[in-house]
Design an enzyme around this catalytic site. Structure first.
Site, PDB file in Angstrom:
ATOM      1  N   HIS A   1       9.163  -3.364   3.726  1.00 52.94           N
ATOM      2  CA  HIS A   1       8.721  -3.589   1.957  1.00 52.94           C
ATOM      3  C   HIS A   1      10.702  -4.005   0.637  1.00 52.94           C
ATOM      4  O   HIS A   1      10.212  -5.041  -0.305  1.00 52.94           O
ATOM      5  CB  HIS A   1       7.941  -3.004   1.595  1.00 52.94           C
ATOM      6  CG  HIS A   1       6.934  -1.974   2.115  1.00 52.94           C
ATOM      7  ND1 HIS A   1       6.775  -0.564   3.176  1.00 52.94           N
ATOM      8  CD2 HIS A   1       6.173  -2.485   2.308  1.00 52.94           C
ATOM      9  CE1 HIS A   1       5.582  -0.914   2.756  1.00 52.94           C
ATOM     10  NE2 HIS A   1       4.944  -2.044   2.417  1.00 52.94           N
TER      11      HIS A   1
ATOM     12  N   MET B   1       0.705  -1.127   0.079  1.00 57.52           N
ATOM     13  CA  MET B   1      -0.312   0.376   0.206  1.00 57.52           C
ATOM     14  C   MET B   1       0.866   1.471  -0.028  1.00 57.52           C
ATOM     15  O   MET B   1       0.084   2.593   0.280  1.00 57.52           O
ATOM     16  CB  MET B   1      -0.482  -0.234   1.230  1.00 57.52           C
ATOM     17  CG  MET B   1      -2.020  -1.091   1.312  1.00 57.52           C
ATOM     18  SD  MET B   1      -3.232  -1.283   1.845  1.00 57.52           S
ATOM     19  CE  MET B   1      -2.725  -1.168   3.630  1.00 57.52           C
TER      20      MET B   1
HETATM   21  O1  PAF Z   1      -0.128  -6.147   3.790  1.00 59.21           O
HETATM   22  C1  PAF Z   1      -0.673  -4.892   2.383  1.00 59.21           C
HETATM   23  O2  PAF Z   1       0.094  -3.533   2.539  1.00 59.21           O
HETATM   24  C2  PAF Z   1      -2.042  -5.137   2.147  1.00 59.21           C
HETATM   25  O3  PAF Z   1      -2.667  -5.152   3.043  1.00 59.21           O
HETATM   26  C3  PAF Z   1      -1.537  -5.716   0.700  1.00 59.21           C
HETATM   27  C4  PAF Z   1      -1.376  -6.888   0.765  1.00 59.21           C
HETATM   28  C5  PAF Z   1      -0.741  -5.038   0.112  1.00 59.21           C
HETATM   29  C6  PAF Z   1      -3.376  -5.430   0.618  1.00 59.21           C
HETATM   30  O4  PAF Z   1      -3.721  -4.628   0.087  1.00 59.21           O
END
Ligand code: PAF
Length: 299
Positions: free
Chosen positions: A54, A47
Site C-alpha cells: 500500500h 481497506m
Molecule cells: O483492493 C482493495 O483493497 C479493494 O478492493 C478496494 C479497491 C480498496 C475497494 O474496496
C-alpha cells in the site's frame, strides 16, 4: 580557533500530520481549496491494514500528484464470505502512523452508514469478467468493488487513482468502470510488492500461522516455475498439470485456479505463444486464508 560544527537540523524525520476526514461534505471544503489552487488530487483506495505494498501506492501518488488522499474502508459489499469480512484485520492507529510517515495529506475513513445509507439497488455486472478467475470464484465481489470505487471516485473526485497489480483482474474491472461510466480519472497500476521470499504482500497474510506462512510460498514458487518452464518450451498443459500436482502435495494449500490468461481481457489460453500478451494468475486457500497472485509472462 573557529570550529564550525554542522549539526543535522533533524535527527529523526518528523512525520507531517495527516488530516482525517469522515464524510464527503468534510472533504468538499478541502477539495474546493485544491481546485482554487489548481492542485492535482491522487486517490489511493484501500481497506486498511496497510503494508509496504500500500505504501508503494502512496509513494507513487506522492510523486505523481499534489494532494494525496488515502481511503480506508472495509467494504462489506465486496465480501462474498462473511467469515472473511468478520476477520478482516483493522489497524487504524498503525495505519495512520504509517501514512504520517509517508506524508499522505488526507485519510478518508467513512462510516458504513455514510457510504451505504440504504442497501444499494444498483448492481454492476462486468460481463465476461464476472465469469472468469475471481469473478467465477467470488460471486458478487466485483459488483461490490465497482460500487465502492465509483462512490470513492464521486466523493473524492481525484485526477489520478492508484491500484496494485496484485489484484490484476480488479485493475481490469476498474478500467472498464472508468471507460464505461466516463470517469475523467487516470489510473496508475503499481507493481506487486513481495516479501523477501517472494510471497506477495497482502493484508490477509497476518492471518497465516507459521506453518501456513511457509506453505503459502507455493503460490509464488509455482508462478515462477511455470514461467521458466513456459519460456523453456514446455506446453501449458504439462505445466498446469504439474502445478496442480504440486498443490495436491502441499497439505495446507487448496488450489482454486492456476490460469494462463490475456492480462487485459482475462480469457484463458490453452497454449502459450511468445507472440501474445500473457500472465499467469493463481488463487488458493492456505489454511482458511484465501490468497491470490499473478506474474506477467509477456507483458
Ligand atoms: O483492493 C482493495 O483493497 C479493494 O478492493 C478496494 C479497491 C480498496 C475497494 O474496496
Amino acid at each position: 580557533m573557529n570550529i564550525n560544527i554542522h549539526l543535522p537540523l533533524f535527527t529523526h524525520a518528523k512525520p507531517s500530520p495527516v488530516q482525517v476526514v469522515h464524510t464527503g461534505a468534510d472533504w468538499n471544503k478541502y477539495w474546493l481549496d485544491s481546485l482554487k489552487s489548481n492542485k492535482t488530487i491522487g486517490l489511493v483506495p484501500t481497506m486498511g491494514a496497510l503494508h509496504e505494498g500500500h505504501l508503494d501506492l502512496v509513494r507513487q501518488a506522492k510523486s505523481d500528484t499534489d494532494i494525496v488522499v488515502v481511503s480506508i474502508f472495509v467494504n462489506p459489499t465486496q465480501f462474498n464470505n462473511q467469515e472473511d469480512f468478520d476477520n478482516y484485520p483493522i489497524t487504524i492507529k498503525e495505519d495512520l502512523a504509517k501514512l504520517e510517515q509517508e506524508a499522505a495529506d488526507f485519510v478518508f475513513i467513512p462510516k458504513t452508514e455514510t457510504i451505504y445509507p440504504e442497501k444499494p439497488l444498483l448492481s454492476i455486472n462486468f460481463g465476461e469478467l464476472e465469469t472468469v478467475l475471481e469473478g467465477a470464484f467470488r460471486p458478487g465481489h466485483f459488483n461490490g468493488v465497482g460500487l465502492i470505487v465509483s462512490k470513492l471516485f464521486n466523493c473524492i473526485k481525484p485526477h489520478v487513482a492508484f491500484f496494485g497489480q496484485k489484484d490484476l483482474q480488479q485493475t481490469g474491472i476498474i478500467r472498464s468502470l472508468v471507460n464505461d461510466l466516463s470517469f475523467d480519472i487516470k489510473l496508475v497500476i503499481v507493481p506487486t510488492r513481495r516479501e523477501e521470499d517472494g510471497l506477495a504482500m497482502s493484508s490477509r497474510n497476518v492471518r497465516l500461522s507459521a506453518e501456513e506462512r511457509s506453505q503459502s510460498l507455493i503460490l509464488f514458487n509455482s508462478l515462477t516455475k511455470a514461467k521458466e518452464e513456459l519460456l523453456a518450451g514446455k506446453s501449458w498443459f504439462e505445466v498446469q498439470d504439474q502445478i496442480k500436482c504440486d498443490f495436491e502435495e502441499t497439505s495446507l494449500a487448496r488450489l482454486e485456479y492456476f490460469e494462463l490468461i490475456h492480462p487485459e481481457v482475462f480469457t484463458s489460453y490453452s497454449e502459450f505463444d511468445m507472440g501474445q500478451k500473457s500472465a499467469i494468475c493463481v488463487a488458493a486457500y492456505v489454511g482458511k486464508t484465501r490468497l491470490i497472485d499473478n506474474l506477467p509472462i509477456i507483458p
